[in-house]
Design a protein around this motif. Structure first.
Motif, PDB file in Angstrom:
ATOM      1  N   ALA A  11       3.647  12.109   2.840  1.00 20.36           N
ATOM      2  CA  ALA A  11       3.519  10.889   3.443  1.00 20.36           C
ATOM      3  C   ALA A  11       2.957  11.258   5.037  1.00 20.36           C
ATOM      4  N   ALA A  15      -0.015   9.938   6.892  1.00 25.22           N
ATOM      5  CA  ALA A  15      -0.216   9.422   8.006  1.00 25.22           C
ATOM      6  C   ALA A  15      -1.013  10.000   9.075  1.00 25.22           C
ATOM      7  N   ALA A  51      -2.654   3.031   4.075  1.00 23.25           N
ATOM      8  CA  ALA A  51      -1.540   2.696   4.620  1.00 23.25           C
ATOM      9  C   ALA A  51      -0.574   1.709   3.625  1.00 23.25           C
ATOM     10  N   TRP A  52      -1.619   1.048   2.888  1.00 21.57           N
ATOM     11  CA  TRP A  52      -0.930  -0.107   2.013  1.00 21.57           C
ATOM     12  C   TRP A  52      -0.489   0.731   0.683  1.00 21.57           C
ATOM     13  N   LEU A  54       0.231   3.951   0.646  1.00 22.26           N
ATOM     14  CA  LEU A  54       1.478   4.594   0.826  1.00 22.26           C
ATOM     15  C   LEU A  54       2.791   3.875   0.894  1.00 22.26           C
ATOM     16  N   ALA A  55       2.820   2.624   1.621  1.00 18.72           N
ATOM     17  CA  ALA A  55       3.887   1.708   1.742  1.00 18.72           C
ATOM     18  C   ALA A  55       4.200   1.383   0.529  1.00 18.72           C
ATOM     19  N   ARG A  56       3.271   0.878  -0.331  1.00 19.16           N
ATOM     20  CA  ARG A  56       3.689   0.254  -1.742  1.00 19.16           C
ATOM     21  C   ARG A  56       4.370   1.566  -2.561  1.00 19.16           C
ATOM     22  N   LEU A  58       6.036   4.197  -1.502  1.00 12.11           N
ATOM     23  CA  LEU A  58       7.268   4.560  -0.903  1.00 12.11           C
ATOM     24  C   LEU A  58       8.383   3.298  -1.361  1.00 12.11           C
ATOM     25  N   TRP A  59       7.881   2.125  -1.168  1.00 11.14           N
ATOM     26  CA  TRP A  59       8.846   1.019  -1.480  1.00 11.14           C
ATOM     27  C   TRP A  59       9.304   1.255  -2.842  1.00 11.14           C
TER      28      TRP A  59
END
Length: 153
Positions: A11, A15, A51-52, A54-56, A58-59
């Motif tokens: 991550a 980033a 970013a989308w 990665l966020a998906r 991680l969630w």
């Protein structure tokens, strides 16, 4: 714990990539050159997609871990004894042997998030990561619906 460290490292690297590409995009957008501006626009889109994603992911990891803790608290995690490799991965033949029981549980209770989560664990033990993720995603959706219904919403 080593999986969390690996996720953190990946991550952080992503980033850093997003920041560096974003900086390059700004420079290209400010260049005034039509080709540079087009490349800058493309470079803005790529970090947004990254970013989308990665966020998906991680969630997904956070929610899957929450469900695992909840099942553990209910003493509802699978209890079968299976052999493992030195790496900690389940021996595929042992995973294949326990799989039918969890598949049958989902067929009998298709709206039970616990059954879907356990099926995801069985798929993972059998070496089918794609289906494991699909089953856990289904468990997350079903648990969310159950939680909202319990809250009266």
């Amino acid at each position: 714990m080593s999986a969390r460290i690996g996720v953190f490292v990946i991550a952080a690297a992503l980033a850093l990539y997003i920041v560096l590409v974003g900086q390059r995009a700004v420079l290209l957008l400010m260049s005034g050159d039509p080709v540079g501006v087009l490349m800058g626009v493309a470079l803005v889109v790529l970090p947004l997609i990254a970013a989308w994603g990665l966020a998906r992911e991680l969630w997904f990891g956070v929610r899957a871990e929450q469900l695992a803790r909840r099942l553990e608290g209910e003493d509802a995690l699978p209890t079968e004894e299976v052999g493992v490799r030195p790496s900690g991965r389940v021996l595929r033949e042992d995973g294949d042997a326990v799989f039918p029981a969890y598949r049958r549980e989902v067929e009998e209770n298709p709206e039970d998030w616990r059954a879907w989560y356990r099926l995801g664990l069985a798929y993972d033990a059998a070496g089918d990561r794609r289906r494991a993720r699909e089953a856990v995603r289904r468990a997350i959706r079903l648990e969310s619906v159950e939680r909202r219904a319990a809250a009266g919403g």
